[in-house]
Design a protein around this motif. Structure first.
Motif, mmCIF file in Angstrom:
data_model
loop_
_atom_site.group_PDB
_atom_site.id
_atom_site.type_symbol
_atom_site.label_atom_id
_atom_site.label_comp_id
_atom_site.label_asym_id
_atom_site.label_seq_id
_atom_site.Cartn_x
_atom_site.Cartn_y
_atom_site.Cartn_z
ATOM 1 N N LEU A 191 42.097 55.340 29.276
ATOM 2 C CA LEU A 191 42.292 54.257 30.226
ATOM 3 C C LEU A 191 42.445 52.937 29.476
ATOM 4 C CD1 LEU A 191 39.462 55.092 32.791
ATOM 5 C CD2 LEU A 191 41.905 55.471 33.141
ATOM 6 N N ASN A 192 43.424 52.169 29.854
ATOM 7 C CA ASN A 192 43.554 50.794 29.375
ATOM 8 C C ASN A 192 43.095 49.883 30.512
ATOM 9 O OD1 ASN A 192 44.770 51.602 26.894
ATOM 10 N ND2 ASN A 192 46.688 51.897 27.995
ATOM 11 N N ILE A 193 42.021 49.148 30.279
ATOM 12 C CA ILE A 193 41.354 48.424 31.360
ATOM 13 C C ILE A 193 41.203 46.952 31.009
ATOM 14 C CG2 ILE A 193 39.266 48.298 32.776
ATOM 15 C CD1 ILE A 193 38.691 51.189 31.994
ATOM 16 N N GLU A 194 41.495 46.105 31.993
ATOM 17 C CA GLU A 194 41.223 44.679 31.877
ATOM 18 C C GLU A 194 39.953 44.378 32.662
ATOM 19 O OE1 GLU A 194 44.345 41.420 32.237
ATOM 20 O OE2 GLU A 194 43.215 41.178 34.114
ATOM 21 N N LEU A 195 38.944 43.850 31.983
ATOM 22 C CA LEU A 195 37.680 43.500 32.619
ATOM 23 C C LEU A 195 37.610 41.986 32.774
ATOM 24 C CD1 LEU A 195 35.140 45.740 30.641
ATOM 25 C CD2 LEU A 195 36.359 46.278 32.748
ATOM 26 N N VAL A 196 37.272 41.532 33.973
ATOM 27 C CA VAL A 196 37.166 40.099 34.246
ATOM 28 C C VAL A 196 35.758 39.812 34.773
ATOM 29 C CG1 VAL A 196 38.088 38.137 35.517
ATOM 30 C CG2 VAL A 196 39.613 40.002 34.819
ATOM 31 N N ARG A 197 35.029 38.964 34.038
ATOM 32 C CA ARG A 197 33.702 38.519 34.468
ATOM 33 C C ARG A 197 33.686 37.003 34.366
ATOM 34 N NH1 ARG A 197 29.407 41.124 30.837
ATOM 35 N NH2 ARG A 197 28.056 39.895 32.219
ATOM 36 N N GLY A 198 33.746 36.341 35.519
ATOM 37 C CA GLY A 198 33.847 34.886 35.510
ATOM 38 C C GLY A 198 35.162 34.467 34.878
ATOM 39 N N GLU A 199 35.077 33.651 33.824
ATOM 40 C CA GLU A 199 36.271 33.210 33.115
ATOM 41 C C GLU A 199 36.567 34.085 31.889
ATOM 42 O OE1 GLU A 199 35.736 29.138 32.178
ATOM 43 O OE2 GLU A 199 35.807 28.456 34.272
ATOM 44 N N GLN A 200 35.720 35.072 31.661
ATOM 45 C CA GLN A 200 35.889 35.931 30.490
ATOM 46 C C GLN A 200 36.766 37.132 30.836
ATOM 47 O OE1 GLN A 200 32.256 37.651 29.048
ATOM 48 N NE2 GLN A 200 33.147 38.318 27.118
ATOM 49 N N ILE A 201 37.807 37.363 30.047
ATOM 50 C CA ILE A 201 38.712 38.494 30.231
ATOM 51 C C ILE A 201 38.709 39.328 28.956
ATOM 52 C CG2 ILE A 201 41.079 39.232 30.702
ATOM 53 C CD1 ILE A 201 41.516 36.610 32.171
ATOM 54 N N ARG A 202 38.564 40.639 29.113
ATOM 55 C CA ARG A 202 38.534 41.523 27.953
ATOM 56 C C ARG A 202 39.369 42.765 28.240
ATOM 57 N NH1 ARG A 202 32.747 43.163 25.767
ATOM 58 N NH2 ARG A 202 32.789 40.929 25.299
ATOM 59 N N ILE A 203 40.158 43.185 27.267
ATOM 60 C CA ILE A 203 40.925 44.424 27.361
ATOM 61 C C ILE A 203 40.189 45.493 26.557
ATOM 62 C CG2 ILE A 203 43.137 45.552 26.975
ATOM 63 C CD1 ILE A 203 43.299 43.307 28.979
ATOM 64 N N ILE A 204 39.909 46.618 27.185
ATOM 65 C CA ILE A 204 39.237 47.707 26.477
ATOM 66 C C ILE A 204 40.014 49.001 26.678
ATOM 67 C CG2 ILE A 204 36.967 46.628 26.766
ATOM 68 C CD1 ILE A 204 36.354 48.802 28.855
ATOM 69 N N HIS A 205 39.797 49.927 25.761
ATOM 70 C CA HIS A 205 40.349 51.275 25.852
ATOM 71 C C HIS A 205 39.164 52.231 26.005
ATOM 72 C CE1 HIS A 205 44.035 49.414 24.559
ATOM 73 N NE2 HIS A 205 43.448 48.997 23.451
ATOM 74 N N ALA A 206 39.205 53.056 27.009
ATOM 75 C CA ALA A 206 38.059 53.913 27.301
ATOM 76 C C ALA A 206 38.518 55.209 27.954
ATOM 77 C CB ALA A 206 37.080 53.183 28.227
ATOM 78 N N THR A 207 37.654 56.221 27.869
ATOM 79 C CA THR A 207 37.901 57.451 28.615
ATOM 80 C C THR A 207 37.211 57.415 29.961
ATOM 81 O OG1 THR A 207 36.021 58.513 27.520
ATOM 82 C CG2 THR A 207 38.194 58.869 26.552
ATOM 83 N N THR A 208 36.186 56.570 30.084
ATOM 84 C CA THR A 208 35.509 56.433 31.376
ATOM 85 C C THR A 208 34.815 55.086 31.448
ATOM 86 O OG1 THR A 208 34.083 57.595 32.971
ATOM 87 C CG2 THR A 208 33.248 57.388 30.729
ATOM 88 N N LEU A 209 34.716 54.556 32.655
ATOM 89 C CA LEU A 209 33.927 53.354 32.927
ATOM 90 C C LEU A 209 32.924 53.732 34.002
ATOM 91 C CD1 LEU A 209 33.405 50.276 32.601
ATOM 92 C CD2 LEU A 209 34.975 49.941 34.521
ATOM 93 N N PHE A 210 31.657 53.547 33.696
ATOM 94 C CA PHE A 210 30.553 53.956 34.557
ATOM 95 C C PHE A 210 29.764 52.711 34.940
ATOM 96 C CE2 PHE A 210 26.091 55.018 35.020
ATOM 97 C CZ PHE A 210 26.067 56.200 35.742
ATOM 98 N N VAL A 211 29.550 52.521 36.246
ATOM 99 C CA VAL A 211 28.770 51.387 36.735
ATOM 100 C C VAL A 211 27.533 51.934 37.436
ATOM 101 C CG1 VAL A 211 28.722 49.380 38.258
ATOM 102 C CG2 VAL A 211 30.800 49.919 36.960
ATOM 103 N N GLY A 212 26.362 51.588 36.922
ATOM 104 C CA GLY A 212 25.116 52.144 37.439
ATOM 105 C C GLY A 212 24.309 51.163 38.263
ATOM 106 N N ASN A 213 23.648 51.696 39.299
ATOM 107 C CA ASN A 213 22.760 50.915 40.149
ATOM 108 C C ASN A 213 21.416 51.621 40.312
ATOM 109 O OD1 ASN A 213 22.080 48.781 42.058
ATOM 110 N ND2 ASN A 213 22.358 50.285 43.685
ATOM 111 N N ASN A 214 21.095 52.509 39.368
ATOM 112 C CA ASN A 214 19.880 53.314 39.479
ATOM 113 C C ASN A 214 19.112 53.234 38.170
ATOM 114 O OD1 ASN A 214 18.375 56.109 39.196
ATOM 115 N ND2 ASN A 214 18.675 55.774 41.378
#
Length: 322
Positions: A191-214
């Motif tokens: 996966l080629n992913i653009e991550l945006v947090r506030g004014e920060q932008i980052r391009i990452i290469h990953a096989t998975t993106l996991f978001v946890g709430n536990n």
């Protein structure tokens, strides 16, 4: 159904209980669970009604019916099932600010265990009629709420393969482990992913993106971000493309709670993050796993802490998360 209601004060655990019961395990098992639960509810003098679900397709409709009844009777909506069932019922409860109870039935039960709810259904039912109501954090992606996690890439594939193995070999942790090993040994799309947090932008290469709430799930992986969940944030883990052998090594490390120092895993905590996957030509949606259920969503994906909590009927956990 009346308009959504977000109470100024936490609702109380005093009305009748409307139990959405996953009956997929068969009539005999379902009747036995009803008997065990009814014994505890009757002993406490609490009125209750069962709304049994025979297939996943019925869950939203049955959950909405439970919400209508709980609104009318000033009652409590209870989900009896695994994390997928709990999530589906919570989706309907959240917008109405109703008290929500849980009677865990699944293999992993991260939500119930993280909130100190017994895995024994009779014990959980007895505690449910006595427990206070407290707010718990909910995550969401493009409006779809999650109590445990949401992910894209390899992790949704792991979940799909695990369900196929369970249908063939039965439900157990050993079957889940065997399925996971078989899945990671295959070739996986990067996966080629653009991550945006506030004014920060980052391009990452990953096989998975996991978001946890536990917090419990993250703690079992050995990740310090477990504490950030308890501080009102979500945790993101991105697995960089690696070889099959390295993937198996990471699985072993995660099983022993040693994932924190893995250089192949990028970690962060946040309250809001926008994810823009670079999709293949002709693709307009991406597969997203939300508490074990597979959805197809249109990017960008907006991951965030939901603005309203879930009013859980459960005492605060008194011991360490296990």
């Amino acid at each position: 159904m009346t308009a959504p209601l977000f109470p100024c004060e936490q609702p109380s655990n005093s009305g009748p209980l409307f139990v959405v019961l996953n009956g997929a395990s068969g009539r005999a098992a379902t009747e036995e669970r009803q008997r065990l639960v009814s014994e505890q509810f009757n002993a406490a003098g609490r009125g209750h009604e069962y709304l049994t679900v025979k297939s996943g397709r019925e869950l939203p409709q049955v959950a909405r019916r439970a919400v209508e009844l709980a609104q009318r009777e000033r009652g409590v909506v209870v989900a009896a099932g695994g994390d997928g069932t709990i999530n589906a019922v919570a989706q309907e409860v959240l917008d109405y600010g109703l008290p929500f109870g849980v009677l865990p039935q699944g293999t992993f039960n991260y939500f119930g265990r993280a909130n100190g709810i017994s895995q024994d259904i009779a014990t959980a039912a007895r505690a449910l009629v006595q427990a206070p109501v407290r707010p718990v954090q909910v995550g969401q992606v493009n409006g779809h709420r999650f109590l445990v996690n949401a992910s894209i890439g390899l992790y949704p594939k792991l979940l799909e393969d695990r369900e196929q193995w369970k249908r063939q070999y039965g439900r157990s942790r050993l079957v889940a482990l065997g399925s996971a090993i078989a899945t990671v040994l295959r070739e996986h799309r990067r996966l080629n992913i653009e991550l945006v947090r506030g004014e920060q932008i980052r391009i990452i290469h990953a096989t998975t993106l996991f978001v946890g709430n536990n917090a419990l799930q993250l703690k079992q992986l050995g990740l310090p971000e477990a504490e950030r969940i308890e501080q009102g944030e979500l945790a993101a883990l991105a697995l960089h493309p690696v070889s099959r052998l390295t993937m198996l090594w990471l699985m072993l490390r995660s099983a022993f709670g040693k994932l924190a120092d893995a250089e192949e895993v990028q970690r962060s905590a946040f309250r809001h993050m926008t994810v823009e996957p670079r999709l293949h030509y002709g693709s307009h949606r991406i597969k997203v796993a939300v508490d074990g259920e597979i959805l197809w969503l249109r990017p960008p994906l907006h991951f965030e802490v939901a603005p309203h909590p879930l009013y859980l009927v459960a005492a605060e956990p008194t011991g360490p998360l296990e």
